[in-house]
Scaffold this active site. Structure first.
Site, PDB file in Angstrom:
ATOM      1  N   TYR A 132       0.833  -1.135  -0.128  1.00 29.93           N
ATOM      2  CA  TYR A 132      -0.142   0.057  -0.108  1.00 29.93           C
ATOM      3  C   TYR A 132       0.983   1.514  -0.045  1.00 29.93           C
ATOM      4  O   TYR A 132       1.264   1.683   1.119  1.00 29.93           O
ATOM      5  CB  TYR A 132      -0.932   0.022   1.105  1.00 29.93           C
ATOM      6  CG  TYR A 132      -1.937  -1.028   1.239  1.00 29.93           C
ATOM      7  CD1 TYR A 132      -2.295  -1.871   0.167  1.00 29.93           C
ATOM      8  CD2 TYR A 132      -2.811  -1.396   2.433  1.00 29.93           C
ATOM      9  CE1 TYR A 132      -3.301  -2.822   0.215  1.00 29.93           C
ATOM     10  CE2 TYR A 132      -3.739  -2.162   2.528  1.00 29.93           C
ATOM     11  CZ  TYR A 132      -4.055  -2.858   1.428  1.00 29.93           C
ATOM     12  OH  TYR A 132      -5.049  -4.066   1.618  1.00 29.93           O
TER      13      TYR A 132
ATOM     14  N   PHE B  83     -13.272  -3.902   0.935  1.00 33.68           N
ATOM     15  CA  PHE B  83     -14.056  -3.122   0.136  1.00 33.68           C
ATOM     16  C   PHE B  83     -15.633  -3.145   0.896  1.00 33.68           C
ATOM     17  O   PHE B  83     -16.563  -3.046   0.194  1.00 33.68           O
ATOM     18  CB  PHE B  83     -14.506  -3.524  -1.259  1.00 33.68           C
ATOM     19  CG  PHE B  83     -13.470  -3.271  -2.302  1.00 33.68           C
ATOM     20  CD1 PHE B  83     -12.388  -2.316  -2.028  1.00 33.68           C
ATOM     21  CD2 PHE B  83     -13.150  -3.888  -3.254  1.00 33.68           C
ATOM     22  CE1 PHE B  83     -11.335  -1.936  -2.657  1.00 33.68           C
ATOM     23  CE2 PHE B  83     -12.116  -3.824  -4.260  1.00 33.68           C
ATOM     24  CZ  PHE B  83     -11.174  -2.657  -3.993  1.00 33.68           C
TER      25      PHE B  83
ATOM     26  N   LEU C 168     -17.364  -0.727   1.897  1.00 38.14           N
ATOM     27  CA  LEU C 168     -18.502   0.245   1.464  1.00 38.14           C
ATOM     28  C   LEU C 168     -18.550   0.266  -0.090  1.00 38.14           C
ATOM     29  O   LEU C 168     -18.779   0.991  -0.767  1.00 38.14           O
ATOM     30  CB  LEU C 168     -17.779   1.703   1.729  1.00 38.14           C
ATOM     31  CG  LEU C 168     -17.403   1.829   3.303  1.00 38.14           C
ATOM     32  CD1 LEU C 168     -16.821   3.237   3.657  1.00 38.14           C
ATOM     33  CD2 LEU C 168     -18.915   1.744   3.896  1.00 38.14           C
ATOM     34  N   GLY C 169     -18.122  -0.985  -0.602  1.00 37.86           N
ATOM     35  CA  GLY C 169     -18.249  -1.195  -2.081  1.00 37.86           C
ATOM     36  C   GLY C 169     -17.081  -0.793  -2.963  1.00 37.86           C
ATOM     37  O   GLY C 169     -17.251  -1.032  -4.105  1.00 37.86           O
TER      38      GLY C 169
END
Ligand SMILES: NC(=O)c1ccc[n+]([C@@H]2O[C@H](COP(=O)([O-])OP(=O)(O)OC[C@H]3O[C@@H](n4cnc5c(N)ncnc54)[C@H](OP(=O)(O)O)[C@@H]3O)[C@@H](O)[C@H]2O)c1
Length: 302
Positions: free
Chosen positions: A80, A229, A231-232
Protein backbone atom coordinates in the site's frame (compact mmCIF):
# COMPACT_ATOMS: atom_id res chain seq x y z
CA UNK A 1 2.35 -6.33 19.56
CA UNK A 2 5.63 -5.19 21.13
CA UNK A 3 5.30 -1.63 22.33
CA UNK A 4 6.89 0.92 24.54
CA UNK A 5 3.99 2.75 26.07
CA UNK A 6 0.84 1.63 27.80
CA UNK A 7 -1.85 4.09 26.84
CA UNK A 8 -3.42 5.10 23.57
CA UNK A 9 -3.61 8.85 22.98
CA UNK A 10 -6.46 10.59 24.83
CA UNK A 11 -8.30 7.42 25.85
CA UNK A 12 -11.03 8.02 28.44
CA UNK A 13 -11.16 5.83 31.54
CA UNK A 14 -14.12 3.76 30.36
CA UNK A 15 -12.82 2.21 27.16
CA UNK A 16 -16.14 0.43 26.67
CA UNK A 17 -17.81 3.78 26.03
CA UNK A 18 -15.59 4.50 23.03
CA UNK A 19 -17.51 4.62 19.74
CA UNK A 20 -15.63 1.69 18.19
CA UNK A 21 -16.48 -0.48 21.20
CA UNK A 22 -20.21 -0.49 20.45
CA UNK A 23 -20.07 -3.53 18.16
CA UNK A 24 -18.21 -5.68 20.67
CA UNK A 25 -15.06 -7.71 20.27
CA UNK A 26 -13.82 -10.81 18.49
CA UNK A 27 -10.97 -12.98 19.77
CA UNK A 28 -8.61 -13.16 16.80
CA UNK A 29 -7.00 -16.58 16.73
CA UNK A 30 -8.76 -17.25 20.06
CA UNK A 31 -6.38 -15.09 22.08
CA UNK A 32 -6.16 -11.61 20.58
CA UNK A 33 -9.33 -9.60 21.22
CA UNK A 34 -10.10 -6.82 18.76
CA UNK A 35 -13.04 -4.49 18.46
CA UNK A 36 -15.20 -5.41 15.52
CA UNK A 37 -14.99 -1.88 14.11
CA UNK A 38 -11.51 -1.40 12.69
CA UNK A 39 -9.81 0.69 10.02
CA UNK A 40 -8.28 -0.01 6.59
CA UNK A 41 -5.20 2.01 5.60
CA UNK A 42 -5.02 1.15 1.88
CA UNK A 43 -6.10 4.50 0.51
CA UNK A 44 -4.01 6.74 2.78
CA UNK A 45 -0.92 6.91 0.50
CA UNK A 46 -2.96 7.37 -2.69
CA UNK A 47 -6.64 7.55 -3.55
CA UNK A 48 -6.07 4.79 -6.14
CA UNK A 49 -2.98 2.72 -7.06
CA UNK A 50 -2.18 5.41 -9.65
CA UNK A 51 -2.79 8.38 -7.31
CA UNK A 52 -3.50 11.15 -6.69
CA UNK A 53 -1.24 11.18 -3.65
CA UNK A 54 -2.76 11.20 -0.19
CA UNK A 55 -2.08 13.99 2.29
CA UNK A 56 0.45 12.76 4.89
CA UNK A 57 -0.80 15.13 7.61
CA UNK A 58 -4.41 14.08 7.02
CA UNK A 59 -3.39 10.42 7.06
CA UNK A 60 -1.62 10.79 10.40
CA UNK A 61 -4.59 12.72 11.83
CA UNK A 62 -7.06 10.05 10.67
CA UNK A 63 -4.99 7.21 12.17
CA UNK A 64 -4.63 8.99 15.51
CA UNK A 65 -8.32 9.86 15.60
CA UNK A 66 -9.22 6.24 14.77
CA UNK A 67 -7.34 5.08 17.87
CA UNK A 68 -8.93 7.82 19.97
CA UNK A 69 -12.32 6.54 18.84
CA UNK A 70 -11.37 3.09 20.10
CA UNK A 71 -10.22 1.41 16.90
CA UNK A 72 -7.71 -1.28 17.85
CA UNK A 73 -7.46 -3.18 14.55
CA UNK A 74 -5.74 -1.54 11.59
CA UNK A 75 -5.33 -3.29 8.26
CA UNK A 76 -2.35 -2.49 6.06
CA UNK A 77 0.26 -3.93 3.63
CA UNK A 78 3.75 -3.00 2.47
CA UNK A 79 2.35 -2.81 -1.07
CA UNK A 80 0.00 0.00 0.00
CA UNK A 81 2.21 2.79 -1.29
CA UNK A 82 2.12 5.59 -3.81
CA UNK A 83 5.49 6.97 -4.89
CA UNK A 84 7.29 7.59 -1.57
CA UNK A 85 4.15 7.57 0.58
CA UNK A 86 3.40 4.32 2.39
CA UNK A 87 0.59 3.15 4.64
CA UNK A 88 3.03 1.37 6.96
CA UNK A 89 5.14 4.52 7.33
CA UNK A 90 2.04 6.58 8.12
CA UNK A 91 0.96 4.05 10.77
CA UNK A 92 4.38 4.12 12.38
CA UNK A 93 4.61 7.90 12.30
CA UNK A 94 1.09 8.33 13.71
CA UNK A 95 1.03 5.64 16.35
CA UNK A 96 4.48 4.31 17.30
CA UNK A 97 5.14 3.53 20.12
CA UNK A 98 1.96 1.56 19.70
CA UNK A 99 -0.82 1.26 22.28
CA UNK A 100 -0.80 -2.09 24.11
CA UNK A 101 -3.99 -3.28 22.53
CA UNK A 102 -3.40 -2.20 18.93
CA UNK A 103 -3.51 -5.06 16.43
CA UNK A 104 -1.93 -4.35 13.06
CA UNK A 105 -2.78 -6.80 10.31
CA UNK A 106 -0.74 -6.90 7.12
CA UNK A 107 -0.69 -8.86 3.88
CA UNK A 108 1.93 -10.47 1.69
CA UNK A 109 1.64 -12.13 -1.71
CA UNK A 110 1.15 -9.34 -4.22
CA UNK A 111 3.73 -6.61 -4.73
CA UNK A 112 4.31 -3.63 -6.96
CA UNK A 113 7.45 -2.26 -8.58
CA UNK A 114 8.51 1.29 -7.66
CA UNK A 115 6.77 2.28 -10.92
CA UNK A 116 3.59 0.74 -9.52
CA UNK A 117 3.44 -2.25 -11.91
CA UNK A 118 1.98 -5.35 -10.28
CA UNK A 119 4.50 -8.18 -9.93
CA UNK A 120 3.92 -11.94 -10.14
CA UNK A 121 2.68 -13.74 -7.02
CA UNK A 122 5.53 -14.11 -4.51
CA UNK A 123 7.23 -17.45 -3.88
CA UNK A 124 8.32 -18.61 -0.41
CA UNK A 125 11.58 -16.61 -0.25
CA UNK A 126 9.94 -13.38 -1.37
CA UNK A 127 7.06 -13.92 1.09
CA UNK A 128 9.56 -14.24 3.93
CA UNK A 129 11.40 -11.13 2.73
CA UNK A 130 8.10 -9.25 2.64
CA UNK A 131 7.30 -10.24 6.22
CA UNK A 132 10.67 -8.78 7.25
CA UNK A 133 9.89 -5.65 5.21
CA UNK A 134 6.62 -5.21 7.14
CA UNK A 135 8.42 -5.76 10.46
CA UNK A 136 10.98 -3.08 9.57
CA UNK A 137 8.49 -0.59 8.17
CA UNK A 138 6.12 -0.90 11.14
CA UNK A 139 8.96 -0.97 13.69
CA UNK A 140 7.87 -4.15 15.49
CA UNK A 141 9.53 -7.50 16.19
CA UNK A 142 6.38 -9.54 15.70
CA UNK A 143 3.43 -9.05 13.36
CA UNK A 144 0.00 -9.69 14.92
CA UNK A 145 -1.70 -11.02 11.79
CA UNK A 146 -0.28 -11.74 8.35
CA UNK A 147 -2.57 -12.70 5.48
CA UNK A 148 -1.37 -14.57 2.43
CA UNK A 149 -3.27 -12.67 -0.26
CA UNK A 150 -4.00 -14.79 -3.32
CA UNK A 151 -4.10 -13.41 -6.84
CA UNK A 152 -5.90 -15.51 -9.45
CA UNK A 153 -3.92 -18.68 -10.12
CA UNK A 154 -1.80 -18.91 -6.98
CA UNK A 155 -2.81 -20.32 -3.60
CA UNK A 156 -1.35 -21.59 -0.33
CA UNK A 157 0.60 -24.41 -2.07
CA UNK A 158 4.15 -24.58 -3.48
CA UNK A 159 5.60 -23.92 -0.05
CA UNK A 160 3.99 -20.48 0.24
CA UNK A 161 1.83 -20.92 3.33
CA UNK A 162 4.54 -23.17 4.81
CA UNK A 163 6.98 -20.27 4.52
CA UNK A 164 4.69 -18.09 6.62
CA UNK A 165 4.00 -20.96 9.04
CA UNK A 166 7.77 -21.24 9.58
CA UNK A 167 7.98 -17.55 10.48
CA UNK A 168 5.07 -18.07 12.86
CA UNK A 169 6.95 -20.93 14.50
CA UNK A 170 9.98 -18.64 14.81
CA UNK A 171 7.82 -16.06 16.63
CA UNK A 172 7.83 -13.36 13.95
CA UNK A 173 4.11 -13.73 13.28
CA UNK A 174 1.39 -14.27 15.86
CA UNK A 175 -1.51 -15.32 13.61
CA UNK A 176 -1.95 -16.21 9.96
CA UNK A 177 -4.78 -15.42 7.59
CA UNK A 178 -5.72 -15.86 3.94
CA UNK A 179 -7.19 -13.27 1.62
CA UNK A 180 -9.12 -13.49 -1.64
CA UNK A 181 -9.51 -17.17 -0.78
CA UNK A 182 -12.02 -19.84 -1.73
CA UNK A 183 -13.27 -22.36 0.82
CA UNK A 184 -10.97 -24.95 -0.80
CA UNK A 185 -7.93 -22.66 -0.45
CA UNK A 186 -8.83 -21.98 3.17
CA UNK A 187 -9.00 -25.72 3.85
CA UNK A 188 -5.65 -26.24 2.08
CA UNK A 189 -4.03 -23.54 4.22
CA UNK A 190 -5.54 -25.01 7.39
CA UNK A 191 -3.84 -28.34 6.64
CA UNK A 192 -0.54 -26.44 6.95
CA UNK A 193 -1.18 -24.09 9.90
CA UNK A 194 -4.08 -22.56 11.86
CA UNK A 195 -5.90 -19.74 10.07
CA UNK A 196 -7.21 -16.93 12.29
CA UNK A 197 -8.82 -14.71 9.64
CA UNK A 198 -10.13 -14.63 6.09
CA UNK A 199 -10.15 -11.30 4.25
CA UNK A 200 -12.36 -11.35 1.16
CA UNK A 201 -14.49 -8.89 -0.76
CA UNK A 202 -17.95 -8.68 0.81
CA UNK A 203 -20.55 -5.95 1.18
CA UNK A 204 -24.29 -5.53 0.69
CA UNK A 205 -23.51 -4.72 -2.95
CA UNK A 206 -20.98 -7.52 -3.54
CA UNK A 207 -22.25 -10.74 -2.00
CA UNK A 208 -23.30 -14.10 -3.36
CA UNK A 209 -24.17 -17.53 -2.01
CA UNK A 210 -20.53 -18.68 -2.06
CA UNK A 211 -19.40 -15.63 -0.07
CA UNK A 212 -22.29 -16.01 2.39
CA UNK A 213 -21.35 -19.68 2.90
CA UNK A 214 -17.72 -18.77 3.55
CA UNK A 215 -18.72 -16.20 6.18
CA UNK A 216 -20.81 -18.88 7.89
CA UNK A 217 -18.00 -21.43 7.68
CA UNK A 218 -15.57 -18.96 9.25
CA UNK A 219 -17.96 -18.20 12.13
CA UNK A 220 -18.45 -21.94 12.78
CA UNK A 221 -14.71 -22.48 12.92
CA UNK A 222 -13.90 -19.43 15.06
CA UNK A 223 -12.19 -17.65 12.15
CA UNK A 224 -12.65 -13.90 11.72
CA UNK A 225 -14.14 -12.84 8.40
CA UNK A 226 -12.83 -9.41 7.40
CA UNK A 227 -14.63 -7.94 4.40
CA UNK A 228 -12.58 -5.77 2.10
CA UNK A 229 -14.30 -3.02 0.12
CA UNK A 230 -16.92 -2.91 2.90
CA UNK A 231 -18.26 0.28 1.38
CA UNK A 232 -18.25 -1.17 -2.10
CA UNK A 233 -14.75 -0.04 -3.03
CA UNK A 234 -14.91 3.54 -4.25
CA UNK A 235 -17.33 5.67 -2.35
CA UNK A 236 -20.32 4.68 -0.31
CA UNK A 237 -22.73 2.60 -2.37
CA UNK A 238 -25.92 4.56 -2.79
CA UNK A 239 -28.18 1.79 -3.87
CA UNK A 240 -31.85 2.37 -3.19
CA UNK A 241 -32.21 -0.18 -0.40
CA UNK A 242 -29.28 1.26 1.56
CA UNK A 243 -30.74 4.74 1.17
CA UNK A 244 -34.15 3.55 2.29
CA UNK A 245 -32.81 1.91 5.45
CA UNK A 246 -30.49 4.87 6.08
CA UNK A 247 -33.47 7.25 5.99
CA UNK A 248 -35.30 5.12 8.57
CA UNK A 249 -32.39 5.47 11.00
CA UNK A 250 -31.30 8.99 10.18
CA UNK A 251 -28.00 7.39 9.18
CA UNK A 252 -25.87 7.46 6.02
CA UNK A 253 -25.82 4.72 3.38
CA UNK A 254 -22.19 4.01 4.33
CA UNK A 255 -23.21 3.47 7.95
CA UNK A 256 -25.98 1.09 6.96
CA UNK A 257 -23.56 -0.86 4.75
CA UNK A 258 -21.14 -1.23 7.66
CA UNK A 259 -23.91 -2.11 10.13
CA UNK A 260 -25.15 -4.73 7.68
CA UNK A 261 -21.65 -6.33 7.53
CA UNK A 262 -21.46 -6.43 11.31
CA UNK A 263 -24.95 -7.91 11.54
CA UNK A 264 -24.16 -10.86 9.29
CA UNK A 265 -22.07 -12.67 11.86
CA UNK A 266 -20.22 -11.94 15.12
CA UNK A 267 -17.12 -13.16 13.27
CA UNK A 268 -17.21 -10.21 10.87
CA UNK A 269 -14.67 -7.45 11.54
CA UNK A 270 -15.18 -4.19 9.64
CA UNK A 271 -12.17 -2.31 8.24
CA UNK A 272 -13.65 0.66 6.35
CA UNK A 273 -11.03 2.91 4.79
CA UNK A 274 -11.08 6.66 4.53
CA UNK A 275 -8.70 9.58 4.43
CA UNK A 276 -11.35 11.95 5.80
CA UNK A 277 -11.86 12.68 9.49
CA UNK A 278 -15.57 13.27 8.93
CA UNK A 279 -16.00 9.91 7.16
CA UNK A 280 -13.94 8.21 9.88
CA UNK A 281 -16.24 9.53 12.64
CA UNK A 282 -19.27 8.52 10.57
CA UNK A 283 -17.96 5.03 9.86
CA UNK A 284 -16.92 4.29 13.44
CA UNK A 285 -20.32 5.50 14.69
CA UNK A 286 -21.88 2.70 12.62
CA UNK A 287 -20.65 0.27 15.29
CA UNK A 288 -23.65 1.42 17.35
CA UNK A 289 -26.20 1.09 14.54
CA UNK A 290 -28.45 -1.92 14.98
CA UNK A 291 -30.54 -3.05 12.04
CA UNK A 292 -33.87 -4.74 12.64
CA UNK A 293 -35.53 -7.57 10.72
CA UNK A 294 -37.35 -5.13 8.42
CA UNK A 295 -34.06 -3.39 7.57
CA UNK A 296 -32.35 -6.68 6.82
CA UNK A 297 -35.27 -7.79 4.65
CA UNK A 298 -35.09 -4.51 2.71
CA UNK A 299 -31.35 -4.93 2.17
CA UNK A 300 -31.69 -8.57 1.15
CA UNK A 301 -34.46 -7.78 -1.30
CA UNK A 302 -32.51 -4.76 -2.65
N1 LIG B 1 -7.32 -8.05 0.87
C1 LIG B 1 -7.53 -7.32 -0.19
O1 LIG B 1 -7.37 -7.74 -1.30
C2 LIG B 1 -8.04 -5.91 -0.03
C3 LIG B 1 -8.52 -5.21 -1.14
C4 LIG B 1 -9.00 -3.93 -0.94
C5 LIG B 1 -9.00 -3.36 0.33
N2 LIG B 1 -8.51 -4.07 1.38
C6 LIG B 1 -8.54 -3.52 2.76
O2 LIG B 1 -9.87 -3.13 3.03
C7 LIG B 1 -9.88 -1.78 3.48
C8 LIG B 1 -11.18 -1.13 3.07
O3 LIG B 1 -11.25 -1.05 1.66
P1 LIG B 1 -11.29 0.35 0.88
O4 LIG B 1 -10.72 1.39 1.76
O5 LIG B 1 -10.73 0.23 -0.46
O6 LIG B 1 -12.77 0.46 0.51
P2 LIG B 1 -14.06 0.89 1.22
O7 LIG B 1 -13.87 0.93 2.70
O8 LIG B 1 -15.13 0.04 0.64
O9 LIG B 1 -14.27 2.35 0.65
C9 LIG B 1 -13.32 3.33 0.73
C10 LIG B 1 -13.81 4.46 -0.18
O10 LIG B 1 -15.05 4.96 0.33
C11 LIG B 1 -14.91 6.32 0.70
N3 LIG B 1 -15.57 6.45 2.00
C12 LIG B 1 -15.16 6.00 3.20
N4 LIG B 1 -16.06 6.29 4.16
C13 LIG B 1 -17.06 6.95 3.54
C14 LIG B 1 -18.28 7.53 3.99
N5 LIG B 1 -18.64 7.47 5.27
N6 LIG B 1 -19.08 8.15 3.07
C15 LIG B 1 -18.72 8.22 1.78
N7 LIG B 1 -17.58 7.70 1.29
C16 LIG B 1 -16.76 7.07 2.16
C17 LIG B 1 -13.42 6.60 0.77
O11 LIG B 1 -13.16 7.91 0.35
P3 LIG B 1 -12.74 9.06 1.42
O12 LIG B 1 -11.29 8.86 1.70
O13 LIG B 1 -13.07 10.31 0.72
O14 LIG B 1 -13.59 8.86 2.64
C18 LIG B 1 -12.88 5.60 -0.25
O15 LIG B 1 -12.95 6.14 -1.54
C19 LIG B 1 -8.65 -1.17 2.81
O16 LIG B 1 -8.25 0.00 3.45
C20 LIG B 1 -7.66 -2.29 2.94
O17 LIG B 1 -7.08 -2.27 4.23
C21 LIG B 1 -8.04 -5.32 1.23
Amino acid sequence: MPHENTTAPHQPHDANSLPAAAAGRWPLGGDLPVRRMGFGAMRLPGRTWEGPAGDPEAAVAVLRRAVELGVDHIDTAAFYFYKDLSANAFIRRALHPYPDDLVIATKVGPDRSPDHDWLDAAGPAKLKADVHRNLRQLGVDRLDLVYLRFLSKDGPGDGRFEALAELREEGLIRHLGVSNATAAQLAEAQRIAPVAAVQNRYSPVSRDAEADALVELCARQGIAFVPFFPLGGAGAPHIAALREVAARHGASAAQVGLAWSLSVSPAVLAIPGTSSLAHLEENVAAAALTLDAEDLATLTAG
